[in-house]
Design a protein around this motif. Structure first.
Motif, PDB file in Angstrom:
ATOM      1  N   GLY A  15       0.805  -1.214   0.000  1.00  0.00           N
ATOM      2  CA  GLY A  15       0.000   0.000   0.000  1.00  0.00           C
ATOM      3  C   GLY A  15       0.839   1.266   0.000  1.00  0.00           C
ATOM      4  O   GLY A  15       2.057   1.222   0.170  1.00  0.00           O
ATOM      5  N   VAL A  33      -9.698   4.602   3.015  1.00  0.00           N
ATOM      6  CA  VAL A  33      -9.143   3.538   2.177  1.00  0.00           C
ATOM      7  C   VAL A  33      -9.597   3.798   0.739  1.00  0.00           C
ATOM      8  O   VAL A  33     -10.792   3.990   0.492  1.00  0.00           O
ATOM      9  CB  VAL A  33      -9.630   2.158   2.647  1.00  0.00           C
ATOM     10  N   CYS A  34      -8.640   3.816  -0.192  1.00  0.00           N
ATOM     11  CA  CYS A  34      -8.937   4.113  -1.598  1.00  0.00           C
ATOM     12  C   CYS A  34      -8.642   2.882  -2.451  1.00  0.00           C
ATOM     13  O   CYS A  34      -7.497   2.418  -2.486  1.00  0.00           O
ATOM     14  CB  CYS A  34      -8.111   5.296  -2.083  1.00  0.00           C
ATOM     15  N   ALA A  35      -9.660   2.370  -3.127  1.00  0.00           N
ATOM     16  CA  ALA A  35      -9.539   1.100  -3.853  1.00  0.00           C
ATOM     17  C   ALA A  35      -9.495   1.320  -5.357  1.00  0.00           C
ATOM     18  O   ALA A  35     -10.309   2.058  -5.923  1.00  0.00           O
ATOM     19  CB  ALA A  35     -10.707   0.192  -3.502  1.00  0.00           C
ATOM     20  N   LYS A  42      -2.408   0.684  -7.335  1.00  0.00           N
ATOM     21  CA  LYS A  42      -2.490   1.769  -6.362  1.00  0.00           C
ATOM     22  C   LYS A  42      -1.918   3.079  -6.877  1.00  0.00           C
ATOM     23  O   LYS A  42      -2.268   4.159  -6.393  1.00  0.00           O
ATOM     24  CB  LYS A  42      -1.783   1.366  -5.065  1.00  0.00           C
ATOM     25  N   THR A  61      -4.741   8.834   3.715  1.00  0.00           N
ATOM     26  CA  THR A  61      -5.335   7.906   2.758  1.00  0.00           C
ATOM     27  C   THR A  61      -4.438   6.693   2.557  1.00  0.00           C
ATOM     28  O   THR A  61      -3.216   6.788   2.631  1.00  0.00           O
ATOM     29  CB  THR A  61      -5.603   8.580   1.400  1.00  0.00           C
ATOM     30  N   LEU A  62      -5.082   5.570   2.293  1.00  0.00           N
ATOM     31  CA  LEU A  62      -4.376   4.307   2.044  1.00  0.00           C
ATOM     32  C   LEU A  62      -4.894   3.708   0.746  1.00  0.00           C
ATOM     33  O   LEU A  62      -6.048   3.280   0.665  1.00  0.00           O
ATOM     34  CB  LEU A  62      -4.602   3.328   3.190  1.00  0.00           C
ATOM     35  N   PHE A  89     -10.042  -5.240   1.933  1.00  0.00           N
ATOM     36  CA  PHE A  89     -10.567  -4.040   2.585  1.00  0.00           C
ATOM     37  C   PHE A  89     -10.567  -4.211   4.100  1.00  0.00           C
ATOM     38  O   PHE A  89     -10.225  -3.283   4.848  1.00  0.00           O
ATOM     39  CB  PHE A  89     -11.991  -3.752   2.105  1.00  0.00           C
ATOM     40  N   ALA A  92      -7.124  -3.876   5.307  1.00  0.00           N
ATOM     41  CA  ALA A  92      -6.713  -2.468   5.295  1.00  0.00           C
ATOM     42  C   ALA A  92      -7.229  -1.750   6.534  1.00  0.00           C
ATOM     43  O   ALA A  92      -6.515  -0.948   7.157  1.00  0.00           O
ATOM     44  CB  ALA A  92      -7.217  -1.785   4.020  1.00  0.00           C
ATOM     45  N   ALA A  93      -8.474  -2.033   6.917  1.00  0.00           N
ATOM     46  CA  ALA A  93      -9.020  -1.445   8.144  1.00  0.00           C
ATOM     47  C   ALA A  93      -8.258  -1.937   9.366  1.00  0.00           C
ATOM     48  O   ALA A  93      -7.948  -1.154  10.283  1.00  0.00           O
ATOM     49  CB  ALA A  93     -10.505  -1.769   8.269  1.00  0.00           C
ATOM     50  N   LEU A  96      -5.017   0.076   9.543  1.00  0.00           N
ATOM     51  CA  LEU A  96      -5.191   1.462   9.966  1.00  0.00           C
ATOM     52  C   LEU A  96      -5.421   1.570  11.470  1.00  0.00           C
ATOM     53  O   LEU A  96      -4.958   2.523  12.109  1.00  0.00           O
ATOM     54  CB  LEU A  96      -6.345   2.110   9.205  1.00  0.00           C
ATOM     55  N   VAL A 109     -14.246   4.805   3.174  1.00  0.00           N
ATOM     56  CA  VAL A 109     -13.758   4.010   2.048  1.00  0.00           C
ATOM     57  C   VAL A 109     -14.255   4.627   0.750  1.00  0.00           C
ATOM     58  O   VAL A 109     -15.399   5.102   0.663  1.00  0.00           O
ATOM     59  CB  VAL A 109     -14.190   2.535   2.188  1.00  0.00           C
TER      60      VAL A 109
END
Length: 308
Positions: A15, A33-35, A42, A61-62, A89, A92-93, A96, A109
């Motif tokens: 990431g 979170v950016c997908a 990414k 942002t991730l 996802f 990712a949470a 964080l 998200v």
């Protein structure tokens, strides 16, 4: 900007964290979170457009590469598996919440294209996401099921995958295909003239958006995993977080305009909005400043309102 890794099962997901101006790690920040889209990475629209703009607006942002893709680990390579994508996802949470400078009650998200469908699906069961944005969000399973728009296209595809898996079980090499033509010449030769396909080639296969971590490779035997996937299944019951949907009004074959309205209509969210960016195509909302700036004019206040 900081490169990071976090775990999904027993492999690393790669990431990029981006930080607000004058970031102070002794303070606590809301995070998003950016997908990325299907076939993307990414470093493209999720990170370099939306992740960057939201960091400049005050959020951490991730953006991350999906498992089995880009710089992330996971075998088999070039796999597009919705269950694993959705688990990314949640991981990712998880990541964080281990960072002292993140307020775990203020995580949102955002997903672009297929990443938008995955983001909405993940938010239904990942309650640490407190606000959801989709940008030209697409339901990947729906798109696959429609295939070439004939009634039995999905069944023919699945029958082909079954034969391919049998061949692989007997020692054949895995089949790898492409998400899109590798050039406009290939596209024209295949008779593919829809605006979404034309602009997909222009975005991914030219310096406009091309990146080594988005190589246009797809394992054929991963398509069966997505064929029965419905990104919006149970949204009317489980998607209760504040929701903002962004679509463009230049409609193409990928169906993000239609999917955006379906998600908006189905979501149980009491606070939900839909933004139609006039004159924008699907790929305009990846990186064209005239249109991404319009989207961000509503996305940023939405996140500030719900993650404040």
């Amino acid at each position: 900007m900081k490169a990071v890794k976090f775990k999904n099962r027993n492999w690393d997901v790669a990431g990029i964290l981006q930080f607000p101006k004058d970031f102070d790690e002794t303070k606590r920040y809301p995070a998003i979170v950016c997908a990325h889209p299907i076939s993307s990475c990414k470093e493209q629209t999720a990170g370099n457009i939306y992740g960057k703009a939201l960091a400049e607006a005050g959020f951490v942002t991730l953006a991350f590469d999906a498992s089995n893709q880009g710089e992330s680990g996971g075998e088999v390579r070039f796999l597009e598996d919705p269950a694993t994508r959705v688990e990314d996802f949640r991981c990712a949470a998880d990541f964080l919440t281990t960072l002292d400078y993140i307020d775990e009650e203020k995580i949102g998200v955002l997903g672009v294209c297929g990443g938008g469908g995955y983001a909405a699906n993940a938010a239904m069961t990942e309650r640490r996401f407190k606000a959801v944005v989709t940008v030209v969000g697409a339901n990947y399973g729906r798109l696959l099921r429609e295939g070439d728009f004939t009634a039995d296209a999905a069944i023919k595809t699945l029958e082909g995958i079954a034969k391919q898996r049998t061949a692989q079980a007997r020692g054949a090499e895995p089949a790898v295909t492409v998400y899109r033509p590798n050039s406009q010449e290939d596209r024209k030769a295949a008779g593919l003239n829809d605006i979404d396909i034309i602009e997909a080639v222009d975005y991914y296969q030219t310096p406009r958006g091309q990146h080594q971590n988005s190589p246009n490779h797809l394992r054929v035997d991963s398509l069966d995993k997505a064929m029965a996937f419905d990104a919006f299944h149970l949204a009317e019951l489980l998607l209760t977080q504040p929701l903002h949907v962004v679509v463009g009004d230049k409609v193409g074959a990928f169906g993000s305009y239609r999917d955006g309205f379906e998600l908006f209509d189905k979501a149980a969210s009491k606070q939900k909005s839909i933004q139609v960016v006039q004159g924008a195509s699907h790929y305009n909302l990846y990186d064209t400043p005239e249109y991404t700036s319009k989207a961000l004019e509503q996305i940023i206040p939405f996140f500030k309102a719900h993650l404040a």
